[in-house]
Design a protein around this motif. Structure first.
Motif, PDB file in Angstrom:
ATOM      1  N   GLU A 469      35.985 -23.808  10.873  1.00 28.28           N
ATOM      2  CA  GLU A 469      36.877 -23.064   9.976  1.00 28.28           C
ATOM      3  C   GLU A 469      38.221 -23.763   9.799  1.00 28.28           C
ATOM      4  N   VAL A 470      38.773 -24.290  10.883  1.00 32.32           N
ATOM      5  CA  VAL A 470      40.034 -25.027  10.758  1.00 32.32           C
ATOM      6  C   VAL A 470      39.816 -26.289   9.929  1.00 32.32           C
ATOM      7  N   GLY A 471      38.700 -26.972  10.176  1.00 35.13           N
ATOM      8  CA  GLY A 471      38.398 -28.160   9.394  1.00 35.13           C
ATOM      9  C   GLY A 471      38.253 -27.846   7.916  1.00 35.13           C
ATOM     10  N   TRP A 472      37.633 -26.720   7.608  1.00 37.21           N
ATOM     11  CA  TRP A 472      37.457 -26.360   6.204  1.00 37.21           C
ATOM     12  C   TRP A 472      38.796 -26.052   5.535  1.00 37.21           C
ATOM     13  N   ARG A 473      39.702 -25.401   6.260  1.00 35.46           N
ATOM     14  CA  ARG A 473      41.014 -25.109   5.666  1.00 35.46           C
ATOM     15  C   ARG A 473      41.795 -26.404   5.414  1.00 35.46           C
ATOM     16  N   VAL A 474      41.624 -27.395   6.299  1.00 32.39           N
ATOM     17  CA  VAL A 474      42.255 -28.703   6.073  1.00 32.39           C
ATOM     18  C   VAL A 474      41.682 -29.339   4.807  1.00 32.39           C
ATOM     19  N   ILE A 475      40.363 -29.286   4.663  1.00 31.76           N
ATOM     20  CA  ILE A 475      39.721 -29.883   3.488  1.00 31.76           C
ATOM     21  C   ILE A 475      40.161 -29.165   2.215  1.00 31.76           C
ATOM     22  N   GLU A 476      40.267 -27.834   2.261  1.00 30.22           N
ATOM     23  CA  GLU A 476      40.716 -27.077   1.086  1.00 30.22           C
ATOM     24  C   GLU A 476      42.112 -27.512   0.658  1.00 30.22           C
ATOM     25  N   ARG A 477      42.982 -27.748   1.617  1.00 32.11           N
ATOM     26  CA  ARG A 477      44.337 -28.204   1.288  1.00 32.11           C
ATOM     27  C   ARG A 477      44.292 -29.556   0.580  1.00 32.11           C
ATOM     28  N   LEU A 478      43.458 -30.454   1.079  1.00 35.33           N
ATOM     29  CA  LEU A 478      43.363 -31.775   0.456  1.00 35.33           C
ATOM     30  C   LEU A 478      42.732 -31.683  -0.930  1.00 35.33           C
ATOM     31  N   LEU A 479      41.690 -30.850  -1.073  1.00 34.83           N
ATOM     32  CA  LEU A 479      41.007 -30.727  -2.356  1.00 34.83           C
ATOM     33  C   LEU A 479      41.875 -30.091  -3.425  1.00 34.83           C
ATOM     34  N   ALA A 480      42.898 -29.370  -3.026  1.00 34.61           N
ATOM     35  CA  ALA A 480      43.751 -28.680  -3.997  1.00 34.61           C
ATOM     36  C   ALA A 480      44.390 -29.648  -4.993  1.00 34.61           C
TER      37      ALA A 480
END
Length: 532
Positions: A469-480
């Motif tokens: 879940e933490v990894g996914w939130r990091v990826i979401e920030r980058l994908l933004a």
């Protein structure tokens, strides 16, 4: 039988990954570029990622109602094999695996064969498909070893049709004998004092088959300790040569045969695998553009990769040195023509950088890939002898270094390539996931020891108790901010399944996003994330 294939694929990936350094070291044909093991590892890793999506129970004998689902799963595995192919050896391996899938999909006779006869039939299918994929088969290679194994298996199946293990063991012995003869068939192998690296890899894959069927445990290949391997050029090299790979879909079989012939006129090491749905093309050519244009009008092109081959030009060749945090990243650097330093538990990066720069006789590009290393590299660059150019690309993350190295072109002039590599590194946004070692105040709030921390561009921006879940939130920030290629690098203590799950989420979230998963082996970060 399909359950056995699944087990074989996963075990083969492990054995090839552990053997990759040794396979790379003996790689002298068709090009002395030390990447056979690395390419096979990348290919098998890509295929293995498709396995969790496969319901292997539906691939065994099943009622007619399951036929549509079975075909979809077979297609998914074939597509993964074709699109994951890296290099000449990876393309041949991909065709071997897809040939087995096609055989099960189209040849109902296989389901009626006894176990030993089935093993012989599949090895024969593999050998025939590999020979067809290669435009100009050469004796003394993986093709020769595969053919010897298939012929021996066919003979063994006549006397032991019900004993799959016995047939596989006979094929194993024949493959090993054929491998030992490869230096007699290729002079370049004899000069280097090695057997063919692709043939050696095939023997390892047969070893895994024997293990899966209940025989002796397969063992990875170790680096030679009695002598260094000094690869010699296999053929007279062109002044500049490129490895060109791309996927092409919607092409008639006759057109693929024509493409194979046309590419043979443009270059060498031509391998075309796949079928109308999607095919993967591999060629070594002096004119990369012409090799790509050869497929224009035949279908839809994608996944185009052009890599300058290592011509080993000697002391005056430009060297790219990259600081790495783990052995997996080091292998990736080697496969792209770079020189990795660091990565060990007590590595002295300054000492290693100094040794490499002093040994290199020509220009040097340094990729520090960390703030501390950046300072070290800058100091070193200021003390290099006059007359040699040294550029420090200000990379502060492992993924930035890989992005910069991916655009390095040895034939491009020094100043231009430094600009291109700096631009590529600057466009690679980065993050990571690690575990807090002690209580601390972060940008994301207070954390306790043992908390999962998400980092973006060096700052802690997420905390939690789940790596996924933490990894996914990091990826979401980058994908933004957008991106086309997501790279996930797993650490020494990480489970690869975490990266695979995050890769799937990212592809579902962003249509057309490409993802790559690399087993980096770094110690501090469970996961490194890059987005280009």
């Amino acid at each position: 039988m399909w359950q056995a294939l699944t087990v074989w694929l996963r075990r083969a990936r492990t054995i090839i990954a552990d053997s990759a350094p040794a396979l790379d070291a003996m790689n002298v044909f068709p090009v002395s570029d030390s990447d056979t093991g690395s390419n096979l590892e990348l290919t098998l890793s890509g295929i293995a990622e498709a396995l969790p999506d496969l319901d292997t129970s539906s691939l065994d004998d099943s009622p007619p109602a399951a036929s549509v689902d079975r075909r979809q799963q077979l297609d998914a595995l074939m597509s993964a094999a074709i699109l994951s192919a890296h290099g000449n050896s990876g393309a041949i391996l991909a065709e071997m695996i897809t040939s087995v899938c096609r055989a099960f999909e189209r040849d109902q006779r296989l389901r009626t064969l006894s176990p030993g006869s089935l093993i012989a039939a599949l090895l024969g299918t593999v050998s025939t498909a590999a020979n067809h994929a290669v435009a100009q088969p050469v004796a003394g290679t993986i093709l020769t070893v595969a053919e010897a194994a298939a012929e021996a298996a066919e003979s063994a199946a006549l006397s032991s049709p019900d004993d799959a293990l016995a047939v596989a063991q006979v094929a194993q012995s024949a493959a090993r004998a054929a491998l030992a003869r490869t230096p007699e068939q290729l002079e370049v192998l004899a000069r280097a004092g090695v057997v063919d690296s692709g043939g050696q890899a095939f023997v390892l894959l047969v070893d895994v088959l024997v293990e899966v069927l209940g025989g002796a445990e397969a063992e990875p290949l170790a680096l030679p300790t009695d002598r260094p391997v000094h690869p010699a050029p296999a053929v007279e090299r062109l002044a500049t040569e490129y490895e060109v790979m791309y996927a092409v879909s919607g092409v008639r079989s006759s057109s693929l045969d024509e493409l194979r012939r046309n590419l043979s006129e443009l270059g060498n090491s031509v391998v075309v695998v796949g079928d109308r749905a999607v095919a993967q093309v591999h060629v070594h050519a002096a004119d990369a553009g012409a090799a790509i244009e050869a497929a224009f009008g035949l279908g839809t092109l994608s996944r185009i990769r052009v890599t300058a081959l290592d011509v080993r030009a000697g002391a005056n060749a430009r060297v790219v040195v990259s600081a790495v945090a783990g052995e997996g990243i080091a292998q990736a650097v080697r496969s792209m023509g770079g020189v990795p330093v660091g990565g060990g538990p007590s590595a002295d990066v300054l000492e290693e950088l100094t040794a490499v720069v002093e040994h290199a006789g020509g220009d040097v590009v340094l990729l520090p890939n960390g703030m501390l290393n950046l300072e070290t590299a800058t100091q070193l660059a200021n003390h290099v002898d006059a007359g040699r150019r040294v550029a420090v690309i200000p990379t502060t993350a492992q993924v930035q270094g890989l992005a910069a190295l991916s655009v390095h072109e040895p034939s491009t002039d020094f100043d231009s390539i430094v600009v291109a590599m700096s631009t590529a590194a600057g466009h690679a946004r980065h993050g990571g996931v690690t575990i807090a070692e002690r209580p601390a105040m972060t940008m994301a709030g207070y954390c306790q020891a043992g908390d999962v921390l998400g980092v973006v561009e060096g700052d802690v921006v997420e905390t939690g108790d789940s790596v996924v879940e933490v990894g996914w939130r990091v990826i979401e920030r980058l994908l933004a901010a957008g991106g086309e290629l997501l790279t996930l690098i797993t650490g020494a203590d990480a489970e690869r399944a975490v990266a695979v799950e995050l890769s799937r989420r990212a592809r579902r979230a962003v249509n057309g996003l490409e993802t790559e998963v690399l087993d980096g082996g770094q110690r501090r970060y469970l996961l490194l994330v890059g987005l280009e």
